[in-house]
Design a protein around this motif. Structure first.
Motif, PDB file in Angstrom:
ATOM      1  N   PHE A  34     -14.620  -6.577  26.346  1.00 44.47           N
ATOM      2  CA  PHE A  34     -13.424  -6.976  25.607  1.00 44.47           C
ATOM      3  C   PHE A  34     -12.274  -7.402  26.523  1.00 44.47           C
ATOM      4  O   PHE A  34     -11.129  -7.458  26.083  1.00 44.47           O
ATOM      5  N   THR A  35     -12.587  -7.696  27.787  1.00 45.86           N
ATOM      6  CA  THR A  35     -11.568  -8.290  28.641  1.00 45.86           C
ATOM      7  C   THR A  35     -11.397  -9.771  28.358  1.00 45.86           C
ATOM      8  O   THR A  35     -10.441 -10.381  28.844  1.00 45.86           O
ATOM      9  N   HIS A  36     -12.295 -10.348  27.607  1.00 43.30           N
ATOM     10  CA  HIS A  36     -12.111 -11.731  27.160  1.00 43.30           C
ATOM     11  C   HIS A  36     -11.298 -11.729  25.873  1.00 43.30           C
ATOM     12  O   HIS A  36     -11.601 -10.972  24.939  1.00 43.30           O
ATOM     13  N   PRO A  37     -10.260 -12.541  25.780  1.00 44.05           N
ATOM     14  CA  PRO A  37      -9.398 -12.502  24.583  1.00 44.05           C
ATOM     15  C   PRO A  37     -10.146 -12.754  23.286  1.00 44.05           C
ATOM     16  O   PRO A  37      -9.840 -12.133  22.263  1.00 44.05           O
ATOM     17  N   GLY A  38     -11.147 -13.653  23.310  1.00 44.47           N
ATOM     18  CA  GLY A  38     -11.876 -13.943  22.079  1.00 44.47           C
ATOM     19  C   GLY A  38     -12.618 -12.736  21.549  1.00 44.47           C
ATOM     20  O   GLY A  38     -12.588 -12.444  20.345  1.00 44.47           O
TER      21      GLY A  38
END
Length: 874
Positions: free
Chosen positions: A668-672
């Motif tokens: 969940f370090t990717h914004p999407g």
């Protein structure tokens, strides 16, 4: 400048006409979303058909956009030796001053202005973006060309074919500039903003300092006048020479005041006082003995305003127009028409639409519909138009159409024939990847169903088991792959769900039988022969997972919530090497080792791009389904932990949660991916509040801030959702009391209906007996009496049916009205900016989604504390 929707094909037609083999390729800058990816596929398909060379550049944020402008766009300008060209920005650039961002405004690297050096640079930038609000400089700004006239003076020449920022049919391409593609609502929604923008353009610059300077000058003039005044009242006035050569003792102030005094002395007389013939026209001399000739009446002379008063009025008007623009920018962010549907409209206007391009547009729209953004009403309108396009381009026999619209319609899982590549409409349930999972897993991981059944707890799972039991589906049958389930069960599944939907707050789980042509809310399915059949939402979810978490299975092991994979000794090493969102190296947010990390953004983008290929894309999609499944398994695990452990706090302005522990955090370090998790959590919180009967009076209760720790860079990725463009648009959630009351009301209506039917039957029997006795006395046949009774009963039933339908329609209209009520906008982007200015927190806003921000690990507490005091909902 902006291109009206009705002229959407004008620029592309000019591009075809002016393109030649030596022309620079069209530069396509696209954001990393499924919608923009589908739009890129449609546009590049059109360019290939017309033999126009092009280059695709994925852009992850504003830093990448600025770098692309310096390295790729500026070399196209005529001032840099290029011949101009076309740059298409898909899903980006609409909210910032794009000319400055790309370096086309004439500023050097050190900030110096080059003057007219960038006039007519020849680079035409098309902006097709769904992010709102617009940057009005892009929309209404019209390039002007400064030339030297014959006398050496500068002459400003306006762009031909542009009127108040609007491109007219007489516009000729080739001079360059920013051109925004209107989605059809721009002129209707920005009327006051347009007026304010052009009013400010035509006004001189004036500030409060200018008025203060005027007051200082006025004080100096007053002092000078006091020095020039005579020391005594008996001193003679200065004599002035009149135009006829005579001296006049009137000073200028008296001359200005005399008409006013004359009007006041004659205030009781309706006839104006004329001057004497041959006398001084300024005197008040009157010939008493003569009758005054009639004089034409004239309005009283108004006193002219001083320069200071005019400046005050100008400043007030300027502040009014500036307030109009500030109010527009401060409303908050939202989404408009999808980029993919805009580009498909272009293909339709050119007469080049086909099933392949239609499918890409459907996937793009489906990706936006599944995310917490955009207007539900706008999306429903677009989906209705796409349904009509599917029926037009994929005609089917009338008998099959009627079977597909029946209550026992089954979702298609196979093609009609080995060569069937058609698109079909299907009553798709809101189950996740149902064709590629078991019914049980599809229900368990569906955000819509899981949050309403509370599957994060044991009681919630038991509730889901009870629902399956009521539907007549055993756990053993539900655990099978959907394709291998009993055919009869699949055929009646929709009817069984509809029977218990209201009882379990699942009104929108499957489309009903109402609406236009009986197919309102239906989904889209496409077949690739015997190779496979997928729905548009499934494709959108898989492509989104490729962009957000990639497809490297060894990086994302399927771990349980309570333990790490003990058989994987290198797990921690791989977690540290996980791909992270792009970040610039000079903003203090990253580390020195970031330069050694592979370019995951480009790799993911082109893998997702290949998955949408017409023929070979299906195999890539099928191989990537496991990535989407793993992502939603992680969402269920982390979301369940946040809800069950009560880690969602309710602050004054929003709800807040932080993900910083567990094996799934790196996902969940990717914004999407974080936005998907936030949507799941927000949906769950909204369901809990609604079922408890809490009446939400303030939209701030919809707002949610969720952060995830990126340990490798010591930053938190934070997203803010809610305020009208979030989960609140996914359907009505009833409390337990409302559900009970609704069931009791149905029982009462059923009892009343039965009583009315019994009363009609009793009266009918009485009439039948009386008529029989009367007719027997008159010798008539009994069959005539029976026929009359049947006609009367049919009329009564028809009236009752119409009344019932009217009541149902009224109820549906009330619910539809409640869904269409106006809602607020997401103001997290503005709030983030204000927090930076006030606290100096180390954070970076680089995403095109302004509600996404990165905050240093040690600054998160102060950031959230300051954010809690900001209005985050418009």
């Amino acid at each position: 400048m902006y291109l009206p929707r009705q002229q959407i094909s004008q620029l592309y037609t000019d591009l075809i006409r002016t393109t030649h083999p030596s022309s620079s390729p069209v530069l396509v800058l696209t954001s990393l979303t499924v919608d923009s990816l589908c739009a890129t596929r449609i546009l590049t398909s059109l360019l290939k058909r017309d033999f126009i060379p092009h280059t695709i550049i994925p852009v992850s944020g504003y830093a990448d956009l600025q770098r692309a402008g310096a390295e790729l766009v500026l070399p196209l300008t005529r001032q840099r030796g290029g011949d101009g060209g076309t740059v298409a920005c898909l899903g980006l650039g609409g909210t910032v001053a794009l000319e400055d961002m790309l370096g086309l405004s004439g500023t050097t690297e050190d900030g110096a202005i080059q003057g007219e050096a960038m006039d007519e640079h020849g680079v035409e930038v098309w902006v097709i973006d769904s992010h709102r609000p617009w940057n009005l400089e892009n929309v209404f700004g019209t390039p002007t060309i400064i030339q030297q006239g014959d006398d050496g003076a500068e002459v400003v020449r306006r762009r031909v074919g542009v009127h108040e920022g609007k491109i007219t049919p007489g516009y000729k391409s080739g001079q360059g500039g920013i051109i925004v593609w209107d989605d059809g609502d721009l002129e209707a929604e920005l009327t006051s903003e347009k007026e304010a923008y052009f009013a400010l353009q035509n006004m001189p610059e004036i500030t409060e300092d200018d008025l203060a300077l005027d007051e200082g000058e006025q004080d100096d003039e007053d002092a000078d006048q006091e020095d020039d005044e005579p020391s005594s009242a008996g001193q003679k006035r200065k004599r002035t020479s009149s135009p006829d050569g005579s001296d006049d003792e009137l000073d200028s102030d008296e001359e200005n005041d005399r008409p006013r005094r004359r009007r006041r002395s004659n205030s009781s007389d309706s006839i104006p006082i004329p001057s004497s013939p041959g006398g001084n026209p300024l005197s008040a001399q009157v010939d008493i003995g003569s009758t005054p000739p009639p004089m034409p009446s004239s309005p009283p002379k108004q006193r002219q305003k001083s320069a200071k008063q005019l400046r005050k009025e100008l400043l007030k008007l300027r502040r009014k127009h500036e307030a109009t623009l500030d109010k527009y920018y401060d409303l908050g962010t939202s989404s408009a028409e999808c980029v993919s549907s805009m580009i498909y409209s272009l293909a339709s206007e050119l007469g080049k639409e086909d099933n392949e391009l239609l499918w890409l547009a459907i996937v793009g729209v489906s990706s936006v519909a599944s995310m917490p953004s955009g207007s539900a009403i706008k999306l429903n309108q677009i989906r209705a138009l796409l349904q009509e396009e599917v029926i037009r381009l994929n005609p089917i026999p009338e008998g099959e159409l009627q079977r597909s619209q029946s209550a026992e319609a089954i979702i298609p899982t196979t093609a009609r024939s080995p060569t069937d590549n058609s698109i079909r409409l299907s009553p798709e349930p809101r189950f996740l990847l149902i064709r590629h999972w078991s019914l049980y897993d599809s229900m368990l991981h569906s955000p819509y169903l899981a949050t309403r059944l509370h599957v994060w707890s044991d009681s919630g799972k038991k509730r889901m088991h009870k629902l399956l039991a009521k539907m007549g589906v055993s756990l053993n049958e539900a655990g099978k792959g959907y394709l291998h389930m009993d055919t009869e069960l699949k055929r009646t599944l929709r009817k069984r769900i509809l029977k218990f939907a209201e009882q379990y707050n699942l009104d929108g789980l499957v489309p009903g039988d109402n609406g236009r042509n009986g197919m309102e809310g239906w989904g889209f399915v496409r077949s690739w022969g015997w190779r496979g059949t997928l729905s548009a939402e499934d494709v959108a979810i898989v492509v989104g997972a490729i962009l957000e978490v990639g497809t490297d299975a060894h990086l994302f092991p399927d771990l349980k919530l309570d333990s790490r994979s003990s058989s994987d000794p290198n797990y921690n090493t791989r977690v540290r090497n996980l791909p992270t969102p792009p970040h610039s190296s000079d903003d203090g947010m990253g580390d020195d080792a970031a330069a050694d990390v592979p370019d995951y953004i480009t790799q993911r983008f082109f893998r997702a791009y290949d998955s949408l290929a017409p023929t070979k894309g299906l195999s890539t999609l099928q191989k990537s389904i496991s990535s989407a499944q793993n992502l939603y398994k992680a969402i269920l695990r982390v979301g369940s932990a946040l809800i069950s452990k009560k880690q969602i706090r309710h602050l004054s302005a929003f709800r807040m949660g932080v993900v910083k522990e567990g094996p799934d955090v790196p996902l969940f370090t990717h914004p999407g991916a974080l936005v998907r998790l936030a949507a799941w959590v927000g949906e769950a919180v909204a369901v809990l509040d609604s079922e408890k009967g809490r009446k939400v009076h303030k939209r701030k209760d919809d707002a949610l801030v969720l952060g995830a720790l990126d340990e490798s860079r010591s930053v938190y990725v934070v997203v803010g959702l809610g305020g009208g463009n979030g989960w609140s648009a996914t359907g009505k959630i009833r409390s337990k009391a409302e559900i009970k009351e609704r069931e009791e009301r149905k029982k009462r209506k059923a009892a009343e209906k039965a009583a009315q039917k019994a009363e009609r039957a009793r009266k009918k029997e009485e009439r039948r007996i009386l008529r029989r006795e009367r007719m027997e006395a008159n010798g008539l046949l009994d069959s005539d009496v029976e026929d009359d009774d049947e006609e009367s009963e049919a009329e009564t039933e028809s009236v009752s049916s119409r009344s019932s339908n009217e009541d149902s329609d009224d109820s549906d209209d009330d619910e539809e009205t409640s869904k269409k009520r106006s809602r607020g906008l997401n103001r997290f982007g503005q709030a983030f900016q204000e927090v930076v200015e006030e606290t100096g927190a180390r954070m970076r806003i680089d995403s095109f989604e302004h509600s996404v921000v990165e905050v240093r690990k040690e600054d998160l507490a102060g950031f959230l504390e300051a954010l809690a005091r900001k209005p985050v909902v418009g």
